[in-house]
Design a protein around this motif. Structure first.
Motif, PDB file in Angstrom:
ATOM      1  N   ALA A  96      37.778  40.559  37.176  1.00 38.16           N
ATOM      2  CA  ALA A  96      37.923  41.864  37.825  1.00 38.16           C
ATOM      3  C   ALA A  96      37.534  43.017  36.904  1.00 38.16           C
ATOM      4  O   ALA A  96      37.132  44.086  37.370  1.00 38.16           O
ATOM      5  N   GLY A  97      37.616  42.799  35.592  1.00 38.11           N
ATOM      6  CA  GLY A  97      37.288  43.857  34.646  1.00 38.11           C
ATOM      7  C   GLY A  97      35.812  44.161  34.538  1.00 38.11           C
ATOM      8  O   GLY A  97      35.420  45.127  33.870  1.00 38.11           O
ATOM      9  N   ILE A  98      34.960  43.372  35.204  1.00 36.77           N
ATOM     10  CA  ILE A  98      33.510  43.558  35.092  1.00 36.77           C
ATOM     11  C   ILE A  98      32.904  44.065  36.403  1.00 36.77           C
ATOM     12  O   ILE A  98      31.711  44.327  36.485  1.00 36.77           O
ATOM     13  N   ILE A  99      33.719  44.216  37.420  1.00 32.55           N
ATOM     14  CA  ILE A  99      33.210  44.613  38.733  1.00 32.55           C
ATOM     15  C   ILE A  99      32.411  45.914  38.666  1.00 32.55           C
ATOM     16  O   ILE A  99      31.394  46.074  39.348  1.00 32.55           O
ATOM     17  N   GLU A 100      32.842  46.863  37.825  1.00 35.82           N
ATOM     18  CA  GLU A 100      32.172  48.164  37.750  1.00 35.82           C
ATOM     19  C   GLU A 100      30.729  48.075  37.293  1.00 35.82           C
ATOM     20  O   GLU A 100      29.957  49.025  37.481  1.00 35.82           O
ATOM     21  N   ARG A 101      30.318  46.952  36.730  1.00 34.81           N
ATOM     22  CA  ARG A 101      28.941  46.803  36.267  1.00 34.81           C
ATOM     23  C   ARG A 101      27.991  46.382  37.395  1.00 34.81           C
ATOM     24  O   ARG A 101      26.789  46.278  37.185  1.00 34.81           O
ATOM     25  N   TYR A 102      28.531  46.143  38.578  1.00 33.56           N
ATOM     26  CA  TYR A 102      27.717  45.798  39.737  1.00 33.56           C
ATOM     27  C   TYR A 102      27.293  47.063  40.484  1.00 33.56           C
ATOM     28  O   TYR A 102      27.889  48.129  40.335  1.00 33.56           O
ATOM     29  N   ASP A 103      26.261  46.948  41.310  1.00 29.20           N
ATOM     30  CA  ASP A 103      25.764  48.096  42.067  1.00 29.20           C
ATOM     31  C   ASP A 103      26.632  48.399  43.281  1.00 29.20           C
ATOM     32  O   ASP A 103      26.824  49.551  43.651  1.00 29.20           O
ATOM     33  N   TYR A 104      27.108  47.328  43.921  1.00 32.31           N
ATOM     34  CA  TYR A 104      27.884  47.484  45.149  1.00 32.31           C
ATOM     35  C   TYR A 104      29.028  46.477  45.171  1.00 32.31           C
ATOM     36  O   TYR A 104      28.933  45.407  44.567  1.00 32.31           O
ATOM     37  N   ILE A 105      30.084  46.823  45.904  1.00 38.73           N
ATOM     38  CA  ILE A 105      31.077  45.827  46.281  1.00 38.73           C
ATOM     39  C   ILE A 105      30.947  45.606  47.783  1.00 38.73           C
ATOM     40  O   ILE A 105      30.478  46.481  48.515  1.00 38.73           O
ATOM     41  N   VAL A 154      19.436  43.766  42.584  1.00 39.20           N
ATOM     42  CA  VAL A 154      20.593  44.390  43.223  1.00 39.20           C
ATOM     43  C   VAL A 154      21.791  43.471  43.029  1.00 39.20           C
ATOM     44  O   VAL A 154      21.790  42.323  43.493  1.00 39.20           O
ATOM     45  N   LEU A 155      22.822  43.961  42.346  1.00 38.81           N
ATOM     46  CA  LEU A 155      24.006  43.161  42.056  1.00 38.81           C
ATOM     47  C   LEU A 155      25.136  43.542  43.017  1.00 38.81           C
ATOM     48  O   LEU A 155      25.528  44.707  43.094  1.00 38.81           O
ATOM     49  N   ILE A 156      25.639  42.540  43.730  1.00 36.59           N
ATOM     50  CA  ILE A 156      26.682  42.758  44.736  1.00 36.59           C
ATOM     51  C   ILE A 156      27.868  41.848  44.423  1.00 36.59           C
ATOM     52  O   ILE A 156      27.697  40.655  44.211  1.00 36.59           O
ATOM     53  N   PHE A 157      29.054  42.441  44.407  1.00 37.73           N
ATOM     54  CA  PHE A 157      30.268  41.671  44.131  1.00 37.73           C
ATOM     55  C   PHE A 157      31.093  41.579  45.405  1.00 37.73           C
ATOM     56  O   PHE A 157      31.482  42.591  45.991  1.00 37.73           O
ATOM     57  N   VAL A 158      31.352  40.339  45.857  1.00 34.61           N
ATOM     58  CA  VAL A 158      32.123  40.110  47.085  1.00 34.61           C
ATOM     59  C   VAL A 158      33.603  40.050  46.745  1.00 34.61           C
ATOM     60  O   VAL A 158      34.023  39.298  45.853  1.00 34.61           O
ATOM     61  N   LEU A 159      34.393  40.847  47.469  1.00 38.44           N
ATOM     62  CA  LEU A 159      35.829  40.919  47.242  1.00 38.44           C
ATOM     63  C   LEU A 159      36.604  40.555  48.504  1.00 38.44           C
ATOM     64  O   LEU A 159      36.134  40.818  49.618  1.00 38.44           O
ATOM     65  N   PRO A 160      37.791  39.987  48.341  1.00 37.68           N
ATOM     66  CA  PRO A 160      38.667  39.790  49.498  1.00 37.68           C
ATOM     67  C   PRO A 160      39.333  41.128  49.831  1.00 37.68           C
ATOM     68  O   PRO A 160      39.323  42.047  49.006  1.00 37.68           O
TER      69      PRO A 160
END
Length: 211
Positions: free
Chosen positions: A156-165, A118-124
């Motif tokens: 930021a251009g790769i965020i869409e490849r993660y499952d969740y933000i 499960v790939l999760i990207f943490v954003l501010p």
């Protein structure tokens, strides 16, 4: 039904607060294990083998590479750093969700080996907040802060490849949402095929022909 643990890959911009969230997640919920990396660098004062890192020789590390004993690895400042496969899989087999903080390229390589990760990207909450957090660290020059912001623009251009933000606006709420997100990931049909087949077979066996 005993469930197998998941491999949770967490990435995010420098300054997003991902490290703080992961530490609190493990402290507040007992079903998580932080992945312990392996390194060839010498232990620093206070560091314990098996807690901060698994400290090994260069020869042992390279043997692990040849044996396929690492999920991912990299060389930095003449030392190796990597994620031991055995430790991660032992924790997952015991039902622990293993949390691994790793940069984007490494995360995508892990996904190739573990498609179920499960790939999760943490954003501010905003770019302005990211800049403020980096500035408020007080440990980096303005030039370094600007370089980190420039790197974030590339990542930021790769965020869409993660499952969740996961938007980190404040720590307590973010930790709770991250836990809930991981719990939800356990309940996808693809991760419960055996249980679903059992229900389907029992329905056919016990109730076939019943109205």
């Amino acid at each position: 039904m005993k469930r197998r643990g998941l491999l949770i890959i967490v990435s995010g911009f420098a300054g997003s607060g991902k490290g703080t969230i992961m530490k609190r997640l493990v402290e507040e919920y007992e079903n998580y294990a932080l992945s312990v990396s392996m390194t060839t660098r010498a232990p620093r004062p206070g560091e314990v083998h098996g807690r901060e890192y698994f400290f090994v020789s260069k020869e042992e590390f390279e043997r692990k590479i040849k044996e396929g004993g690492l999920i991912e690895y990299a060389s930095y400042v003449e030392n190796y750093y990597g994620t031991p496969r055995a430790y991660v899989e032992e924790q997952m087999a015991a039902g622990k969700d293993v949390v691994l903080e790793i940069e984007i390229q490494g995360a995508l390589k892990v996904r190739e080996r573990y498609p179920d990760a499960v790939l999760i990207f943490v954003l501010p909450p905003s770019v302005e907040e990211l800049y403020r957090r980096l500035k408020n660290r007080g440990t980096e020059t303005e030039d370094v802060v600007r370089k980190r912001m420039s790197r974030a623009a590339e990542e930021a251009g790769i965020i869409e490849r993660y499952d969740y933000i996961m938007i980190n606006d404040e720590v307590a709420g973010s930790v709770r949402r991250l836990h809930n997100l991981i719990e939800s990931a356990h309940l996808t049909p693809g991760r419960n095929e055996e249980f679903i087949r059992g229900i389907q077979n029992d329905l056919v066996r016990l109730w076939k022909g019943e109205e």
